[in-house]
Scaffold this motif. Structure first.
Motif, PDB file in Angstrom:
ATOM      1  N   VAL A 156       0.815  -1.220   0.000  1.00  0.00           N
ATOM      2  CA  VAL A 156       0.000   0.000   0.000  1.00  0.00           C
ATOM      3  C   VAL A 156       0.847   1.268   0.000  1.00  0.00           C
ATOM      4  N   TYR A 157       2.113   1.161   0.369  1.00  0.00           N
ATOM      5  CA  TYR A 157       2.993   2.333   0.397  1.00  0.00           C
ATOM      6  C   TYR A 157       3.703   2.573  -0.931  1.00  0.00           C
ATOM      7  N   LEU A 158       3.512   1.674  -1.881  1.00  0.00           N
ATOM      8  CA  LEU A 158       4.124   1.829  -3.202  1.00  0.00           C
ATOM      9  C   LEU A 158       3.165   2.584  -4.125  1.00  0.00           C
ATOM     10  N   PRO A 159       3.682   3.236  -5.161  1.00  0.00           N
ATOM     11  CA  PRO A 159       2.804   3.923  -6.121  1.00  0.00           C
ATOM     12  C   PRO A 159       1.853   2.933  -6.799  1.00  0.00           C
ATOM     13  N   ALA A 173     -13.380  -3.113  -4.838  1.00  0.00           N
ATOM     14  CA  ALA A 173     -14.512  -2.202  -5.049  1.00  0.00           C
ATOM     15  C   ALA A 173     -15.269  -1.957  -3.746  1.00  0.00           C
ATOM     16  N   SER A 174     -15.506  -3.016  -2.989  1.00  0.00           N
ATOM     17  CA  SER A 174     -16.227  -2.877  -1.715  1.00  0.00           C
ATOM     18  C   SER A 174     -15.464  -2.000  -0.735  1.00  0.00           C
ATOM     19  N   ALA A 175     -14.153  -2.204  -0.657  1.00  0.00           N
ATOM     20  CA  ALA A 175     -13.338  -1.414   0.262  1.00  0.00           C
ATOM     21  C   ALA A 175     -13.352   0.056  -0.129  1.00  0.00           C
ATOM     22  N   HIS A 176     -13.271   0.338  -1.425  1.00  0.00           N
ATOM     23  CA  HIS A 176     -13.282   1.736  -1.849  1.00  0.00           C
ATOM     24  C   HIS A 176     -14.634   2.401  -1.591  1.00  0.00           C
ATOM     25  N   VAL A 177     -15.714   1.651  -1.677  1.00  0.00           N
ATOM     26  CA  VAL A 177     -17.028   2.186  -1.298  1.00  0.00           C
ATOM     27  C   VAL A 177     -17.036   2.502   0.196  1.00  0.00           C
ATOM     28  N   MET A 227      -5.291 -11.068  -3.073  1.00  0.00           N
ATOM     29  CA  MET A 227      -4.997 -10.096  -2.010  1.00  0.00           C
ATOM     30  C   MET A 227      -4.263  -8.881  -2.561  1.00  0.00           C
ATOM     31  N   PHE A 228      -3.306  -9.084  -3.465  1.00  0.00           N
ATOM     32  CA  PHE A 228      -2.578  -7.953  -4.046  1.00  0.00           C
ATOM     33  C   PHE A 228      -3.545  -7.019  -4.774  1.00  0.00           C
ATOM     34  N   ILE A 229      -4.490  -7.596  -5.494  1.00  0.00           N
ATOM     35  CA  ILE A 229      -5.490  -6.800  -6.211  1.00  0.00           C
ATOM     36  C   ILE A 229      -6.376  -6.042  -5.225  1.00  0.00           C
ATOM     37  N   SER A 230      -6.715  -6.664  -4.126  1.00  0.00           N
ATOM     38  CA  SER A 230      -7.670  -6.069  -3.183  1.00  0.00           C
ATOM     39  C   SER A 230      -7.142  -4.833  -2.461  1.00  0.00           C
ATOM     40  N   VAL A 231      -5.833  -4.518  -2.564  1.00  0.00           N
ATOM     41  CA  VAL A 231      -5.291  -3.331  -1.886  1.00  0.00           C
ATOM     42  C   VAL A 231      -4.808  -2.251  -2.859  1.00  0.00           C
ATOM     43  N   ILE A 232      -5.106  -2.397  -4.140  1.00  0.00           N
ATOM     44  CA  ILE A 232      -4.672  -1.391  -5.119  1.00  0.00           C
ATOM     45  C   ILE A 232      -5.340  -0.052  -4.805  1.00  0.00           C
ATOM     46  N   CYS A 233      -4.525   0.993  -4.794  1.00  0.00           N
ATOM     47  CA  CYS A 233      -4.979   2.373  -4.537  1.00  0.00           C
ATOM     48  C   CYS A 233      -5.596   2.555  -3.153  1.00  0.00           C
ATOM     49  N   PHE A 234      -5.190   1.739  -2.217  1.00  0.00           N
ATOM     50  CA  PHE A 234      -5.641   1.897  -0.832  1.00  0.00           C
ATOM     51  C   PHE A 234      -4.975   3.120  -0.204  1.00  0.00           C
ATOM     52  N   PRO A 235      -5.603   3.690   0.827  1.00  0.00           N
ATOM     53  CA  PRO A 235      -4.904   4.716   1.596  1.00  0.00           C
ATOM     54  C   PRO A 235      -3.611   4.125   2.171  1.00  0.00           C
ATOM     55  N   TYR A 289      -5.270  -0.849   7.245  1.00  0.00           N
ATOM     56  CA  TYR A 289      -6.455  -0.952   6.397  1.00  0.00           C
ATOM     57  C   TYR A 289      -6.430  -2.243   5.576  1.00  0.00           C
ATOM     58  N   THR A 290      -5.260  -2.826   5.431  1.00  0.00           N
ATOM     59  CA  THR A 290      -5.163  -4.066   4.663  1.00  0.00           C
ATOM     60  C   THR A 290      -5.908  -5.216   5.338  1.00  0.00           C
ATOM     61  N   VAL A 291      -6.156  -5.092   6.624  1.00  0.00           N
ATOM     62  CA  VAL A 291      -6.954  -6.112   7.323  1.00  0.00           C
ATOM     63  C   VAL A 291      -8.374  -6.113   6.753  1.00  0.00           C
ATOM     64  N   LEU A 292      -8.899  -4.925   6.429  1.00  0.00           N
ATOM     65  CA  LEU A 292     -10.214  -4.837   5.789  1.00  0.00           C
ATOM     66  C   LEU A 292     -10.191  -5.563   4.442  1.00  0.00           C
ATOM     67  N   ALA A 293      -9.133  -5.357   3.673  1.00  0.00           N
ATOM     68  CA  ALA A 293      -9.008  -6.039   2.381  1.00  0.00           C
ATOM     69  C   ALA A 293      -9.002  -7.549   2.575  1.00  0.00           C
ATOM     70  N   PHE A 294      -8.278  -8.017   3.575  1.00  0.00           N
ATOM     71  CA  PHE A 294      -8.211  -9.455   3.844  1.00  0.00           C
ATOM     72  C   PHE A 294      -9.601 -10.008   4.167  1.00  0.00           C
TER      73      PHE A 294
END
Length: 124
Positions: free
Chosen positions: A11-14, A114-118, A56-64, A69-74
């Motif tokens: 999540v800290y990478l571009p 998508a769910s996480a970003h909502v 999992m890698f897909i689920s954190v793209i463009c996360f804050p 917050y990655t626990v939410l993605a998991f």
């Protein structure tokens, strides 16, 4: 769960790097899953986990850029991966080989993303 620490760093990478990691993992997983399935003689054996990593890698793209917050993605990824709502269930049943191994988890990762970003849009 093993992918979670990597996602906490991802999540800290571009975002282009995040996408590149997910795409690379997808193609590596497609190839390695195909080879593993042929060697083991079974479809989507539980020993194959690269698909879970890619989801999992897909689920954190463009996360804050907040590691926890990655626990939410998991959680979201596991929900979609286990319940397999349509069209995930259709892909899981209709597409075989290494591609089939990868696609259901890719779609679960996209649903989680998508769910996480909502959720972020509503609460952050």
């Amino acid at each position: 769960l093993a992918a979670l620490p990597i996602c906490m760093l991802l999540v800290y990478l571009p975002w282009p790097v995040q996408i590149a990691v997910a795409v690379f993992t997808f193609f590596l997983g497609w190839y390695s899953s195909s080879v593993t399935e042929k060697a083991m003689g079974t479809h989507d054996n539980s020993a194959i986990v690269i698909d879970e990593f890619d989801g999992m890698f897909i689920s954190v793209i463009c996360f804050p850029q907040v590691w926890y917050y990655t626990v939410l993605a998991f959680i979201l990824f596991r929900i979609f991966d286990i319940l397999k709502p349509f069209p995930i269930s259709m892909l899981d049943k209709r597409i075989g080989g290494g591609l089939g191994v990868m696609l259901d988890d890719v779609l679960a990762g996209l649903f989680a993303l998508a769910s996480a970003h909502v959720i972020f849009a509503l609460w952050l």
